[in-house]
Design an enzyme around this catalytic site. Structure first.
Site, PDB file in Angstrom:
ATOM      1  N   PRO A 218     -41.538 -10.491 -72.544  1.00  0.00           N
ATOM      2  CA  PRO A 218     -40.283  -9.990 -72.953  1.00  0.00           C
ATOM      3  C   PRO A 218     -40.010 -10.711 -73.760  1.00  0.00           C
ATOM      4  O   PRO A 218     -39.047 -11.227 -74.910  1.00  0.00           O
ATOM      5  CB  PRO A 218     -39.780  -9.103 -72.513  1.00  0.00           C
ATOM      6  CG  PRO A 218     -40.462  -9.294 -70.913  1.00  0.00           C
ATOM      7  CD  PRO A 218     -41.171  -9.934 -70.957  1.00  0.00           C
ATOM      8  N   GLY A 219     -39.935 -12.660 -73.285  1.00  0.00           N
ATOM      9  CA  GLY A 219     -39.547 -13.192 -74.020  1.00  0.00           C
ATOM     10  C   GLY A 219     -38.261 -13.822 -73.803  1.00  0.00           C
ATOM     11  O   GLY A 219     -37.120 -14.646 -74.090  1.00  0.00           O
ATOM     12  N   ASN A 220     -38.629 -13.729 -71.942  1.00  0.00           N
ATOM     13  CA  ASN A 220     -37.262 -14.777 -71.895  1.00  0.00           C
ATOM     14  C   ASN A 220     -37.572 -16.108 -71.543  1.00  0.00           C
ATOM     15  O   ASN A 220     -36.485 -17.159 -71.603  1.00  0.00           O
ATOM     16  CB  ASN A 220     -37.481 -13.956 -69.889  1.00  0.00           C
ATOM     17  CG  ASN A 220     -37.169 -13.237 -69.603  1.00  0.00           C
ATOM     18  OD1 ASN A 220     -35.787 -12.555 -69.533  1.00  0.00           O
ATOM     19  ND2 ASN A 220     -37.729 -12.234 -69.224  1.00  0.00           N
ATOM     20  N   LYS A 221     -38.534 -17.046 -71.883  1.00  0.00           N
ATOM     21  CA  LYS A 221     -38.851 -18.116 -71.856  1.00  0.00           C
ATOM     22  C   LYS A 221     -38.675 -18.406 -73.228  1.00  0.00           C
ATOM     23  O   LYS A 221     -38.061 -19.768 -73.986  1.00  0.00           O
ATOM     24  CB  LYS A 221     -39.845 -18.619 -70.799  1.00  0.00           C
ATOM     25  CG  LYS A 221     -40.118 -18.244 -69.660  1.00  0.00           C
ATOM     26  CD  LYS A 221     -41.661 -18.332 -68.966  1.00  0.00           C
ATOM     27  CE  LYS A 221     -41.640 -17.475 -67.402  1.00  0.00           C
ATOM     28  NZ  LYS A 221     -41.479 -16.820 -67.427  1.00  0.00           N
TER      29      LYS A 221
ATOM     30  N   ASP B 142     -53.285 -13.116 -79.848  1.00  0.00           N
ATOM     31  CA  ASP B 142     -54.348 -13.712 -79.010  1.00  0.00           C
ATOM     32  C   ASP B 142     -53.997 -14.685 -78.789  1.00  0.00           C
ATOM     33  O   ASP B 142     -55.070 -15.772 -80.045  1.00  0.00           O
ATOM     34  CB  ASP B 142     -55.405 -12.600 -78.765  1.00  0.00           C
ATOM     35  CG  ASP B 142     -56.308 -13.385 -77.961  1.00  0.00           C
ATOM     36  OD1 ASP B 142     -56.133 -14.421 -76.877  1.00  0.00           O
ATOM     37  OD2 ASP B 142     -57.537 -12.689 -77.546  1.00  0.00           O
TER      38      ASP B 142
ATOM     39  N   ASP C 154     -47.205 -19.389 -69.860  1.00  0.00           N
ATOM     40  CA  ASP C 154     -46.800 -18.339 -68.872  1.00  0.00           C
ATOM     41  C   ASP C 154     -48.180 -16.904 -68.709  1.00  0.00           C
ATOM     42  O   ASP C 154     -47.533 -16.229 -68.920  1.00  0.00           O
ATOM     43  CB  ASP C 154     -45.797 -17.797 -68.741  1.00  0.00           C
ATOM     44  CG  ASP C 154     -44.482 -17.386 -67.757  1.00  0.00           C
ATOM     45  OD1 ASP C 154     -44.655 -17.495 -66.284  1.00  0.00           O
ATOM     46  OD2 ASP C 154     -44.086 -16.309 -68.294  1.00  0.00           O
TER      47      ASP C 154
ATOM     48  N   GLU D 168     -48.021 -12.731 -78.976  1.00  0.00           N
ATOM     49  CA  GLU D 168     -47.832 -12.461 -77.821  1.00  0.00           C
ATOM     50  C   GLU D 168     -49.129 -10.800 -78.740  1.00  0.00           C
ATOM     51  O   GLU D 168     -49.161 -10.227 -79.160  1.00  0.00           O
ATOM     52  CB  GLU D 168     -46.793 -11.386 -77.817  1.00  0.00           C
ATOM     53  CG  GLU D 168     -46.758 -10.097 -76.358  1.00  0.00           C
ATOM     54  CD  GLU D 168     -47.261 -10.326 -75.529  1.00  0.00           C
ATOM     55  OE1 GLU D 168     -47.126 -11.433 -74.851  1.00  0.00           O
ATOM     56  OE2 GLU D 168     -48.107  -9.219 -75.350  1.00  0.00           O
TER      57      GLU D 168
ATOM     58  N   CYS E 140     -46.485 -16.461 -61.940  1.00  0.00           N
ATOM     59  CA  CYS E 140     -45.148 -15.180 -60.041  1.00  0.00           C
ATOM     60  C   CYS E 140     -46.053 -14.468 -59.735  1.00  0.00           C
ATOM     61  O   CYS E 140     -45.887 -13.367 -58.759  1.00  0.00           O
ATOM     62  CB  CYS E 140     -44.554 -14.528 -61.058  1.00  0.00           C
ATOM     63  SG  CYS E 140     -44.859 -13.032 -62.285  1.00  0.00           S
TER      64      CYS E 140
HETATM   65  N1  SAM Z   1     -42.955 -15.400 -70.364  1.00  0.00           N
HETATM   66  C1  SAM Z   1     -42.659 -13.781 -70.314  1.00  0.00           C
HETATM   67  C2  SAM Z   1     -41.511 -14.431 -70.405  1.00  0.00           C
HETATM   68  O1  SAM Z   1     -40.987 -14.812 -69.747  1.00  0.00           O
HETATM   69  O2  SAM Z   1     -40.772 -13.161 -70.497  1.00  0.00           O
HETATM   70  C3  SAM Z   1     -43.556 -12.636 -69.884  1.00  0.00           C
HETATM   71  C4  SAM Z   1     -44.999 -13.090 -69.826  1.00  0.00           C
HETATM   72  S1  SAM Z   1     -46.329 -12.261 -69.146  1.00  0.00           S
HETATM   73  C5  SAM Z   1     -46.250 -12.790 -68.043  1.00  0.00           C
HETATM   74  C6  SAM Z   1     -47.429 -12.454 -69.985  1.00  0.00           C
HETATM   75  C7  SAM Z   1     -47.831 -11.806 -71.592  1.00  0.00           C
HETATM   76  O3  SAM Z   1     -49.088 -12.545 -71.934  1.00  0.00           O
HETATM   77  C8  SAM Z   1     -47.751 -10.435 -71.501  1.00  0.00           C
HETATM   78  O4  SAM Z   1     -47.264  -9.923 -72.211  1.00  0.00           O
HETATM   79  C9  SAM Z   1     -49.521 -10.634 -71.593  1.00  0.00           C
HETATM   80  O5  SAM Z   1     -49.442  -9.025 -72.758  1.00  0.00           O
HETATM   81  C10 SAM Z   1     -49.947 -11.910 -72.870  1.00  0.00           C
HETATM   82  N2  SAM Z   1     -51.018 -11.756 -73.150  1.00  0.00           N
HETATM   83  C11 SAM Z   1     -52.045 -12.307 -72.352  1.00  0.00           C
HETATM   84  N3  SAM Z   1     -53.216 -12.347 -72.749  1.00  0.00           N
HETATM   85  C12 SAM Z   1     -52.556 -12.735 -74.523  1.00  0.00           C
HETATM   86  C13 SAM Z   1     -53.281 -13.910 -74.808  1.00  0.00           C
HETATM   87  N4  SAM Z   1     -54.746 -13.942 -74.348  1.00  0.00           N
HETATM   88  N5  SAM Z   1     -52.633 -14.487 -76.042  1.00  0.00           N
HETATM   89  C14 SAM Z   1     -51.104 -13.994 -75.985  1.00  0.00           C
HETATM   90  N6  SAM Z   1     -50.150 -12.863 -75.529  1.00  0.00           N
HETATM   91  C15 SAM Z   1     -51.062 -12.647 -73.842  1.00  0.00           C
END
Ligand code: SAM
Length: 357
Positions: free
Chosen positions: A110-113, A168, A188, A139, A268
């Site tokens: 959701p964008g924390n980082k 992707d 992440d 995303e 995590c």
């Molecule tokens: N970094 C985010 C934060 O700190 O708010 C949390 C990220 S969460 C662990 C992983 C995210 O990666 C998910 O929203 C997922 O939909 C996305 N995701 C998974 N595979 C992906 C890909 N190949 N390309 C882009 N995003 C992807």
């Protein structure tokens, strides 16, 4: 303990967004009625409202839990962001500077980082003197990308962030001219979520599965909220294998950006298969050798990460002490008040680059 019970023993971590506010301002506004705690434990154990200024991550405080911070003006206006301490490690460790050029957040919602990266860029280069830096935030999930867009807007980082809605990261061409100045990438990716407070860690699942064998059916959720039914230990191993192979593919993709000099990889998860094992496989890959990617050693890390005491698991790093010490972990239930987390940094100086595959 159930999930709610476990959460109650943890402080509420609050990151102050340097784009809109400062610790000084928040101490006299949102947190004006809070007493200063000298130890993290006091925030959860002492009666009344307490606040602790984190000694590791800049602009981070821990406050007494049970107060709905999402109802505050500071939250609504993007001055504060509710983010676990460990989740602040990756952007802080990446430490993007103006000389690093553009930045990628490969799995952003959701964008924390993403918003943390923006806050750090702003602090390092508030005037944007020479060339404005861009954060490319990808995303894959369109619905989650909308949440990311909202968070970026509220946090005041919209002008410096280009969101790849439904994009992707693996389909992004590192050699596209748009990315020629990308010097730092934060990865992440989706993981088992086993470090999240209130979730079963994999060892706990193992124990439950071995107790009730065939009849046990456990629904587990990864950190994106996707659900998987786990019935046997074999299912569990297969799930971890699928996750770690995806995580490694993403990391190797990040290694290919032509101007990249810094990468962080985080999860995590408490499981070494998703953590140290991915780091070791990445370091041994062809692209890492060709392009000179190495672990970011502890003595070259930003001060708070250098000082953080919990490091990688030596046995999972096959006895390589530099790699194990370069890896940063956090554990649930160790009194430090954070979730289970893992992050490692990678660095290269570019001299070795001989045309990656
Ligand atoms: N970094 C985010 C934060 O700190 O708010 C949390 C990220 S969460 C662990 C992983 C995210 O990666 C998910 O929203 C997922 O939909 C996305 N995701 C998974 N595979 C992906 C890909 N190949 N390309 C882009 N995003 C992807």
């Amino acid at each position: 303990r159930d999930a709610a019970g476990e959460e109650a023993g943890y402080p509420r971590w609050v990151r102050i967004n340097a784009l809109h506010s400062s610790i000084e301002e928040q101490l006299v506004s949102t947190f004006s009625g809070y007493a200063r705690a000298g130890r993290i434990g006091d925030v959860v154990s002492k009666p009344g409202r307490h606040l602790y200024i984190d000694p590791h991550v800049p602009n981070l405080v821990a406050v007494t839990p049970g107060i709905d911070m999402s109802k505050t003006d500071a939250y609504a206006s993007g001055k504060i962001i509710l983010q676990d301490k460990a989740s602040c490690f990756p952007a802080y460790l990446l430490d993007p500077r103006s000389e690093d050029g553009d930045v990628v957040d490969a799995c952003a919602a959701p964008g924390n980082k993403t918003t943390h990266l923006a806050s750090i860029l702003h602090q390092h280069s508030p005037e944007f003197a020479s060339k404005p830096q861009t954060i490319f935030a990808f995303e894959k999930d369109t619905r989650r990308a909308q949440t990311l867009e909202k968070m970026v807007r509220i946090a005041g980082s919209k002008s410096m962030t280009r969101i790849g809605f439904g994009q992707d990261f693996l389909q992004v061409d590192p050699r596209d001219g748009k990315f020629k100045d990308v010097g730092a990438l934060l990865l992440d990716p989706s993981c088992s979520g086993s470090g999240i407070i209130g979730r079963d860690s994999m060892p706990e699942l193992h124990r439950k599965l071995s107790q009730v064998q065939d009849e046990t059916e456990k629904l587990v959720r990864d950190d994106d909220g996707n659900e998987t039914v786990i019935k046997t230990e074999k299912d569990l191993a297969a799930r971890l294998e699928a996750l770690s192979s995806f995580q490694l593919t993403l990391l190797l993709h990040a290694f290919q950006f032509p101007a990249a000099k810094k990468v962080t990889y985080s999860t995590c998860s408490v499981y070494s298969e998703e953590n140290e094992a991915v780091v070791m496989a990445a370091l041994q890959s062809d692209v890492a050798r060709k392009r000179g990617w190495r672990i970011l050693p502890r003595d070259r890390q930003v001060s708070g990460m250098k000082e953080w005491p919990v490091r990688g698991l030596a046995e999972a790093c096959k006895g390589d002490a530099t790699v194990a010490d370069g890896c940063i972990r956090s554990q649930k239930d160790d009194g430090r008040g954070v979730m289970g987390f893992f992050v490692a940094g990678f660095t290269r100086d570019g001299a070795e680059d001989s045309g990656a595959t």
